[in-house]
Design a protein around this motif. Sequence first.
Motif, PDB file in Angstrom:
ATOM      1  N   GLU A  35     -76.006 -22.023 -49.990  1.00 46.52           N
ATOM      2  CA  GLU A  35     -75.883 -21.907 -51.465  1.00 46.52           C
ATOM      3  C   GLU A  35     -74.403 -21.683 -52.034  1.00 46.52           C
ATOM      4  O   GLU A  35     -74.463 -21.456 -53.249  1.00 46.52           O
ATOM      5  N   PHE A  36     -73.603 -21.708 -51.428  1.00 48.83           N
ATOM      6  CA  PHE A  36     -72.303 -21.603 -51.884  1.00 48.83           C
ATOM      7  C   PHE A  36     -71.777 -22.585 -52.980  1.00 48.83           C
ATOM      8  O   PHE A  36     -70.937 -22.143 -54.032  1.00 48.83           O
ATOM      9  N   PRO A  37     -72.300 -23.960 -52.643  1.00 50.64           N
ATOM     10  CA  PRO A  37     -71.761 -24.789 -53.766  1.00 50.64           C
ATOM     11  C   PRO A  37     -72.422 -24.271 -55.318  1.00 50.64           C
ATOM     12  O   PRO A  37     -71.816 -24.438 -56.454  1.00 50.64           O
ATOM     13  N   TYR A  38     -73.601 -23.938 -55.032  1.00 46.76           N
ATOM     14  CA  TYR A  38     -74.319 -23.519 -56.372  1.00 46.76           C
ATOM     15  C   TYR A  38     -73.725 -22.213 -56.870  1.00 46.76           C
ATOM     16  O   TYR A  38     -73.654 -22.160 -58.278  1.00 46.76           O
ATOM     17  N   LEU A  39     -73.220 -21.516 -56.169  1.00 52.01           N
ATOM     18  CA  LEU A  39     -72.619 -20.148 -56.624  1.00 52.01           C
ATOM     19  C   LEU A  39     -71.222 -20.521 -57.182  1.00 52.01           C
ATOM     20  O   LEU A  39     -70.977 -20.059 -58.125  1.00 52.01           O
ATOM     21  N   CYS A  40     -70.367 -21.638 -56.763  1.00 55.36           N
ATOM     22  CA  CYS A  40     -69.145 -21.749 -57.329  1.00 55.36           C
ATOM     23  C   CYS A  40     -69.452 -22.730 -58.667  1.00 55.36           C
ATOM     24  O   CYS A  40     -68.733 -22.458 -59.763  1.00 55.36           O
ATOM     25  N   ALA A  41     -70.580 -23.509 -58.554  1.00 53.06           N
ATOM     26  CA  ALA A  41     -71.122 -24.094 -59.949  1.00 53.06           C
ATOM     27  C   ALA A  41     -71.570 -23.147 -61.100  1.00 53.06           C
ATOM     28  O   ALA A  41     -70.754 -23.031 -62.262  1.00 53.06           O
ATOM     29  N   ASP A  42     -72.290 -21.976 -60.487  1.00 59.14           N
ATOM     30  CA  ASP A  42     -72.454 -20.933 -61.553  1.00 59.14           C
ATOM     31  C   ASP A  42     -71.174 -20.161 -61.974  1.00 59.14           C
ATOM     32  O   ASP A  42     -71.185 -19.775 -63.263  1.00 59.14           O
ATOM     33  N   PHE A  43     -70.369 -19.870 -61.207  1.00 59.17           N
ATOM     34  CA  PHE A  43     -69.163 -18.991 -61.466  1.00 59.17           C
ATOM     35  C   PHE A  43     -68.252 -20.017 -62.671  1.00 59.17           C
ATOM     36  O   PHE A  43     -67.798 -19.259 -63.540  1.00 59.17           O
ATOM     37  N   ALA A  44     -68.146 -21.234 -62.058  1.00 54.33           N
ATOM     38  CA  ALA A  44     -67.336 -21.888 -63.110  1.00 54.33           C
ATOM     39  C   ALA A  44     -67.846 -22.218 -64.572  1.00 54.33           C
ATOM     40  O   ALA A  44     -67.108 -22.104 -65.486  1.00 54.33           O
ATOM     41  N   GLN A  45     -69.348 -22.191 -64.453  1.00 56.84           N
ATOM     42  CA  GLN A  45     -69.954 -22.298 -65.717  1.00 56.84           C
ATOM     43  C   GLN A  45     -69.964 -20.949 -66.553  1.00 56.84           C
ATOM     44  O   GLN A  45     -69.790 -20.965 -67.599  1.00 56.84           O
ATOM     45  N   HIS A  46     -69.921 -19.881 -65.830  1.00 54.46           N
ATOM     46  CA  HIS A  46     -69.605 -18.419 -66.335  1.00 54.46           C
ATOM     47  C   HIS A  46     -68.261 -18.615 -66.924  1.00 54.46           C
ATOM     48  O   HIS A  46     -68.068 -18.012 -68.233  1.00 54.46           O
ATOM     49  N   ILE A  47     -67.109 -18.918 -66.511  1.00 55.27           N
ATOM     50  CA  ILE A  47     -65.929 -18.938 -66.942  1.00 55.27           C
ATOM     51  C   ILE A  47     -65.796 -20.017 -67.970  1.00 55.27           C
ATOM     52  O   ILE A  47     -65.265 -19.502 -69.000  1.00 55.27           O
ATOM     53  N   TRP A  48     -66.372 -21.079 -67.864  1.00 53.77           N
ATOM     54  CA  TRP A  48     -66.172 -22.014 -69.185  1.00 53.77           C
ATOM     55  C   TRP A  48     -66.846 -21.388 -70.293  1.00 53.77           C
ATOM     56  O   TRP A  48     -66.537 -21.625 -71.449  1.00 53.77           O
ATOM     57  N   ASP A  49     -67.946 -20.700 -70.135  1.00 53.25           N
ATOM     58  CA  ASP A  49     -68.821 -20.050 -71.379  1.00 53.25           C
ATOM     59  C   ASP A  49     -67.906 -19.082 -72.058  1.00 53.25           C
ATOM     60  O   ASP A  49     -67.838 -18.947 -73.120  1.00 53.25           O
ATOM     61  N   THR A  50     -67.337 -18.345 -70.944  1.00 50.94           N
ATOM     62  CA  THR A  50     -66.583 -16.976 -71.413  1.00 50.94           C
ATOM     63  C   THR A  50     -65.344 -17.814 -72.399  1.00 50.94           C
ATOM     64  O   THR A  50     -64.778 -17.111 -73.571  1.00 50.94           O
ATOM     65  N   VAL A  51     -64.543 -18.393 -71.646  1.00 48.58           N
ATOM     66  CA  VAL A  51     -63.436 -19.359 -72.542  1.00 48.58           C
ATOM     67  C   VAL A  51     -63.808 -20.007 -73.655  1.00 48.58           C
ATOM     68  O   VAL A  51     -62.916 -19.917 -74.721  1.00 48.58           O
ATOM     69  N   SER A  52     -64.990 -20.772 -73.867  1.00 50.49           N
ATOM     70  CA  SER A  52     -65.096 -21.589 -74.880  1.00 50.49           C
ATOM     71  C   SER A  52     -65.761 -20.700 -76.007  1.00 50.49           C
ATOM     72  O   SER A  52     -66.197 -21.442 -77.031  1.00 50.49           O
ATOM     73  N   GLY A  53     -66.141 -19.438 -75.682  1.00 46.21           N
ATOM     74  CA  GLY A  53     -66.960 -18.854 -76.692  1.00 46.21           C
ATOM     75  C   GLY A  53     -68.486 -18.700 -76.668  1.00 46.21           C
ATOM     76  O   GLY A  53     -69.114 -18.254 -77.681  1.00 46.21           O
TER      77      GLY A  53
END
Length: 292
Positions: free
Chosen positions: A265-283
């Motif tokens: 599950e590690f790749p999916y966790l990394c993808a979800d984390f990256a998406q979370h960071i991107w959503d936070t930065v982009s507003g």
Amino acid sequence: MRPSLALALLATTFQTLTSPASAAFDCKKAQIAGFEYDLSPLAHDIFLVTNTSTPPSTSSVKYAINPCMPLQPMPDSVPKLDRCPENSWVCRSVTYVKDSVPRLEEVGSVAGVSKSDQPTLQATAEGSEKPREFHWKMDGVQVDQAKWSTDIKFVCNRSAKNDDLPKLVAYKDGLLELEWAVPAACALGDDGKDDGGKDKSPGDGGKDGNSDEGDDEGGSGFFATVFTLLVSVFILYLVLGVMYNYLVVRAHGLDLIPNRAFWREFPYLCADFAQHIWDTVSGRRRGGYSVV
């Protein structure tokens, strides 16, 4: 004798006595490639002894060396034939010991024959920089149509001591080769400069004073150390985990991988984390509830 001839002889004698060639070797102000060296800390007799087992006896080879002046005369108690020749700067003697009884077999000058003999100093490499190495050369006596001689290679070494002994490199066909690494072999005014002429200061690790370069290297070294540590820990984790699963759990195949479900599950966790960071930065991520 005619006055003109007497005056000519007097002038010739005066010129001979005052000729630069007859000047004594100045060990304190030795000139090498245009630079000045002070070899006076070495102005004393030193001795190197090598012992070799030669059944039924033991051979002892002794070298007496003084790079600044002829060796001190031996005591009158030593027979004249057993003494180092007069005006010797380097003397070699061979003694055989059998049943605790020494017998001198050979003694001769490896450097220096007459009062006018002086060593020659020559830099190992030519150039504008201060020589860090140079050769001290001098001829000795003639033995069986072979010319004895000495070649001392001086090396500038400030971490050594001037009372350190030279190293015997070889003695072959009458040529004695020594290597002497001492501070006295450093040019005067050479206060710890490297071969390129750049100053070495205690705080810059021997560099040319560029502190920014040192800071960059220190930063990169820190991250490299951290990365190496993380990789080492991860490899250790894998090795220990595989051993545990094999020996304790009795697993086989892909089941040997420790925490296999997590790594699947590690790749999916990394993808979800990256998406979370991107959503936070982009507003895009807002507070409150999201529409279902």
